[in-house]
Structures are given as C-alpha cells and as structure tokens.
Motif scaffolding. Structure first.
Motif, PDB file in Angstrom:
ATOM      1  N   GLU A   1       0.840  -1.196   0.000  1.00 55.03           N
ATOM      2  CA  GLU A   1       0.000   0.000   0.000  1.00 55.03           C
ATOM      3  C   GLU A   1       0.878   1.251   0.000  1.00 55.03           C
ATOM      4  OE1 GLU A   1      -3.069   0.134  -0.461  1.00 55.03           O
ATOM      5  OE2 GLU A   1      -3.626  -1.964  -0.178  1.00 55.03           O
ATOM      6  N   GLY A   2       0.593   2.154  -0.934  1.00 56.89           N
ATOM      7  CA  GLY A   2       1.354   3.392  -1.028  1.00 56.89           C
ATOM      8  C   GLY A   2       2.614   3.280  -1.858  1.00 56.89           C
ATOM      9  N   ALA A   3       2.859   2.105  -2.446  1.00 56.13           N
ATOM     10  CA  ALA A   3       4.062   1.927  -3.261  1.00 56.13           C
ATOM     11  C   ALA A   3       3.796   2.375  -4.689  1.00 56.13           C
ATOM     12  CB  ALA A   3       4.504   0.471  -3.241  1.00 56.13           C
ATOM     13  N   MET A   4       4.849   2.854  -5.353  1.00 53.79           N
ATOM     14  CA  MET A   4       4.748   3.313  -6.732  1.00 53.79           C
ATOM     15  C   MET A   4       5.910   2.748  -7.536  1.00 53.79           C
ATOM     16  SD  MET A   4       3.717   7.334  -6.142  1.00 53.79           S
ATOM     17  CE  MET A   4       3.429   7.599  -7.896  1.00 53.79           C
ATOM     18  N   SER A   5       5.668   2.545  -8.826  1.00 53.07           N
ATOM     19  CA  SER A   5       6.718   2.091  -9.736  1.00 53.07           C
ATOM     20  C   SER A   5       6.683   2.960 -10.981  1.00 53.07           C
ATOM     21  CB  SER A   5       6.514   0.619 -10.114  1.00 53.07           C
ATOM     22  OG  SER A   5       5.329   0.464 -10.877  1.00 53.07           O
ATOM     23  N   VAL A   6       7.801   3.010 -11.674  1.00 57.60           N
ATOM     24  CA  VAL A   6       7.866   3.811 -12.894  1.00 57.60           C
ATOM     25  C   VAL A   6       6.908   3.257 -13.939  1.00 57.60           C
ATOM     26  CG1 VAL A   6       9.362   4.552 -14.783  1.00 57.60           C
ATOM     27  CG2 VAL A   6      10.246   4.500 -12.436  1.00 57.60           C
ATOM     28  N   GLU A   7       6.902   1.926 -14.077  1.00 56.70           N
ATOM     29  CA  GLU A   7       6.046   1.292 -15.082  1.00 56.70           C
ATOM     30  C   GLU A   7       4.564   1.554 -14.797  1.00 56.70           C
ATOM     31  OE1 GLU A   7       9.880  -0.934 -14.672  1.00 56.70           O
ATOM     32  OE2 GLU A   7       8.337  -0.206 -13.290  1.00 56.70           O
ATOM     33  N   GLY A   8       4.182   1.391 -13.542  1.00 57.19           N
ATOM     34  CA  GLY A   8       2.783   1.599 -13.182  1.00 57.19           C
ATOM     35  C   GLY A   8       2.359   3.054 -13.316  1.00 57.19           C
ATOM     36  N   THR A   9       3.232   3.970 -12.892  1.00 60.93           N
ATOM     37  CA  THR A   9       2.906   5.399 -12.976  1.00 60.93           C
ATOM     38  C   THR A   9       2.733   5.842 -14.424  1.00 60.93           C
ATOM     39  OG1 THR A   9       4.142   5.817 -10.937  1.00 60.93           O
ATOM     40  CG2 THR A   9       3.677   7.710 -12.350  1.00 60.93           C
ATOM     41  N   PHE A  10       3.613   5.377 -15.292  1.00 64.77           N
ATOM     42  CA  PHE A  10       3.520   5.752 -16.705  1.00 64.77           C
ATOM     43  C   PHE A  10       2.248   5.177 -17.334  1.00 64.77           C
ATOM     44  CE2 PHE A  10       4.626   5.015 -21.230  1.00 64.77           C
ATOM     45  CZ  PHE A  10       4.817   6.340 -21.603  1.00 64.77           C
ATOM     46  N   ALA A  11       1.921   3.929 -17.004  1.00 64.47           N
ATOM     47  CA  ALA A  11       0.700   3.318 -17.537  1.00 64.47           C
ATOM     48  C   ALA A  11      -0.538   4.057 -17.039  1.00 64.47           C
ATOM     49  CB  ALA A  11       0.635   1.845 -17.135  1.00 64.47           C
ATOM     50  N   GLY A  12      -0.531   4.473 -15.778  1.00 66.73           N
ATOM     51  CA  GLY A  12      -1.662   5.217 -15.232  1.00 66.73           C
ATOM     52  C   GLY A  12      -1.842   6.564 -15.907  1.00 66.73           C
ATOM     53  N   LEU A  13      -0.737   7.228 -16.233  1.00 68.28           N
ATOM     54  CA  LEU A  13      -0.811   8.506 -16.943  1.00 68.28           C
ATOM     55  C   LEU A  13      -1.431   8.320 -18.326  1.00 68.28           C
ATOM     56  CD1 LEU A  13      -0.129  11.517 -17.273  1.00 68.28           C
ATOM     57  CD2 LEU A  13       2.170  10.827 -18.012  1.00 68.28           C
ATOM     58  N   LEU A  14      -1.013   7.284 -19.034  1.00 69.94           N
ATOM     59  CA  LEU A  14      -1.584   7.013 -20.355  1.00 69.94           C
ATOM     60  C   LEU A  14      -3.079   6.711 -20.264  1.00 69.94           C
ATOM     61  CD1 LEU A  14       1.177   4.811 -22.073  1.00 69.94           C
ATOM     62  CD2 LEU A  14       0.701   7.255 -22.407  1.00 69.94           C
ATOM     63  N   ALA A  15      -3.474   5.993 -19.222  1.00 70.93           N
ATOM     64  CA  ALA A  15      -4.893   5.667 -19.051  1.00 70.93           C
ATOM     65  C   ALA A  15      -5.722   6.925 -18.822  1.00 70.93           C
ATOM     66  CB  ALA A  15      -5.061   4.697 -17.883  1.00 70.93           C
ATOM     67  N   ALA A  16      -5.209   7.850 -18.014  1.00 71.67           N
ATOM     68  CA  ALA A  16      -5.925   9.104 -17.767  1.00 71.67           C
ATOM     69  C   ALA A  16      -6.046   9.914 -19.055  1.00 71.67           C
ATOM     70  CB  ALA A  16      -5.205   9.913 -16.693  1.00 71.67           C
TER      71      ALA A  16
END
Length: 329
Positions: free
Chosen positions: A236-251
């Motif tokens: 909980e509360g962890a972030m990764s470069v791959e996940g953050t970039f994918a989330g930005l594309l989804a938004a």
C-alpha cells in the motif's frame, strides 16, 4: 300443401303361408317378414349463414414492430428521462452481460446498474459510454498476469470481480456530480462544472487502477512514496515507474474519450489528466502513511478510493475556475 310436397310410397309384400307339413323348427327368414318401404321427399330450404366475422386484431409482427419503435423513441428521448435511462440500461446490461459477469459479482452488477441509470439520466449516452470505457479498461488490466499476482498474493479478490463496495467506492464522486447536475444546483452556469467533475473522477480512478495493476504485473522496482524505500510489489502506497507511466496514459485516454464525446473541452480534458495525477499521488501518501495503521483500520481500499476520486473531482473543478475562468470553453 303437405301432399304436394311429400310422397308416401308404401309397398307391402305379403308373407308366404307356411305349409302344414313343414317342420316346426323351420325359422322364418327375414325376407319373409313384411317389409315396409317408405320414401319421404322432404323439401330443403336454403340455410341463411352469417358471413364470417373479420378479426380486427393486428398481426403479431406489426405489434412487435410498434413496441420496438416506441422503445427506441423512448431511449433516444432528449433530455434523458428516468424511464429512458432504466430502459437503456436494461438493454445494454442484457447485451453486455458476458463482460459484466467477468468483471463484477452479482451484487456488483446491481450496483453498476444503479450507477449506469443515474449516469444516463444526468449526462445521457455520452456519459454512460465514458463509464463503460472505464469499466472495460479497468477490468482488462485487472486480468493481466492474474496467475502471477495470485502467486504473489497481490491479486484482487474473486479473480478481479468487483463487488458493490468497489463499485460505490469508484463512483461516489461521479454520482454526487450526477445528482448535482440532475437537481440543477447552481443553475446552468454550474452544469458544466458538474460534468467536468464527473469526467475527472473516472479519469482519476482509471489512472489509479491501471497504475496499481500494471505496477503489480510489470513493476521492476517499487518505492514507498513517503520514504522512497524499496518495498515489494503490491505494498500500500508503493509506486513504480512502469505503473505510474501506464496510469498517466490511461488518464489521457479516458480524457480524450470524454473530449471526443463532448463531455469536456480540450483544455478541460488536460485539467482532468493533471488533477488525476495529483490525486493519485495523494492517495499513495494516504495509503503509505495511514492505511492498515492503528486507529485507521476503517480506512480500507474502498474508503481510500472515495477520497482519491473526490480529490480528483474537486481539484479539476477548482483548477477550471482558477485557471480557465476567462477562457472560452
């Protein structure tokens, strides 16, 4: 006269007189009995039959066609009504039941139906399609590398099938914006703000879902946002470069869908993307600092989701008022 219309012909054949020398056992044949032959000529009268009644019922095909036409007219009613919203959702949910079952539990489908009806009533078919796009994309990324996630203990429960708590937690802010729009709070001048808040809330939630699921599937290194300490995937509360970039594309993708359907303008779509990323950062901080901590046991994923999408929605509305109040939208 009866005699003029009826002829009675009577033929009597006298029986043979048996001989005295015949045996007593002799049986008289049926031909030896008197035969009464009559022949009646009965006049016939024409029957006066009533002409067959013509049925006035419509053919079944015409009735079905008429009902279908009325249903389509109701669905296409503008502005949307509660009746058209319920009917539209019934039709879409029946046609899309295989997809719904793969991503939602039975009670989750019920909650999603209420959300869909409310969305259609407030924002019409374009708002409904935005939510449908969010659901399809969110369900798809949840299924990515499901076996790996299950082996690591970070997969969603029920193989990713969301329950009513998840549906409500993901749509609470959007539902509030829908109610505000239906009730006309603030008048026509604020209707655009409620629509913006609605789109921003789902951009925020989709970005959060995609970043979390793709980070658990492909994240090589995950950091705790409050300390930047390396932690296992799914923390909980962890972030990764791959996940953050994918989330930005989804938004960006969902904001583009909202813009293409006329829910928001291009500048407002950009606001939705920025607000979603700020809200997701805040959600990660809350998850790392408070979730599962003593005194905050009530702060489960659904509660954090409500806070997250509320932040995204409120930020988008405030940013529009501050940054774009003099722009032509």
């Amino acid at each position: 006269m009866a005699l003029s219309t009826t002829h009675l012909l009577l033929h009597i054949k006298p029986p043979r007189i048996p001989s005295l020398f015949q045996s007593q056992s002799h049986r008289v044949s049926s031909s030896s009995l008197p035969i009464l032959r009559t022949k009646f000529l009965i006049p016939t009268h024409p029957r006066h039959s009533n002409p067959p009644k013509q049925t006035m019922n419509r053919p079944p095909a015409a009735s079905v066609q008429s009902a279908a036409s009325q249903a389509m007219s109701l669905i296409q009613s503008s502005p949307p009504t509660w009746q058209s919203s319920v009917l539209s959702n019934l039709l879409i949910f029946l046609l899309g039941s295989p997809i719904l079952v793969s991503g939602l539990s039975a009670s989750g489908i019920g909650a999603a139906f209420l959300l869909g009806t409310l969305t259609w009533r407030a924002f019409g078919s374009s708002g409904f399609l935005l939510v449908a796009a969010y659901f399809v994309l969110g369900t798809a990324v949840t299924k990515v590398r499901m076996k790996q996630k299950e082996a690591e203990g970070v997969a969603e429960k029920r193989k990713g099938r969301r329950g009513p708590g998840s549906v409500i937690g993901s749509s609470a802010a959007g539902c509030v914006c829908a109610f505000l729009s239906i009730l006309g709070v603030g008048g026509s001048g604020y209707s655009r703000l409620w629509q913006l808040g609605f789109v921003a809330s789902f951009c925020t939630k989709l970005s959060d879902t995609v970043s979390s699921e793709m980070g658990k599937a492909y994240g090589k290194t995950t950091y705790l946002v409050t300390t930047l300490k390396v932690v296992p995937r799914g923390t909980e509360g962890a972030m990764s470069v791959e996940g953050t970039f994918a989330g930005l594309l989804a938004a960006i993708l969902l904001a583009f869908v909202g813009c293409a359907m006329g829910e928001v303008s291009a500048p407002e779509a950009l606001i939705c993307v920025i607000a979603s990323q700020i809200a997701n950062l805040g959600e990660s901080i809350i998850g790392a600092a408070l979730q599962d901590k003593e005194g905050f046991r009530w702060l489960n994923n659904d509660a954090v989701n409500v806070i997250n999408i509320s932040m995204g929605s409120i930020l988008a509305v405030l940013m529009r008022q501050v940054l774009l109040q003099n722009w032509s939208m």
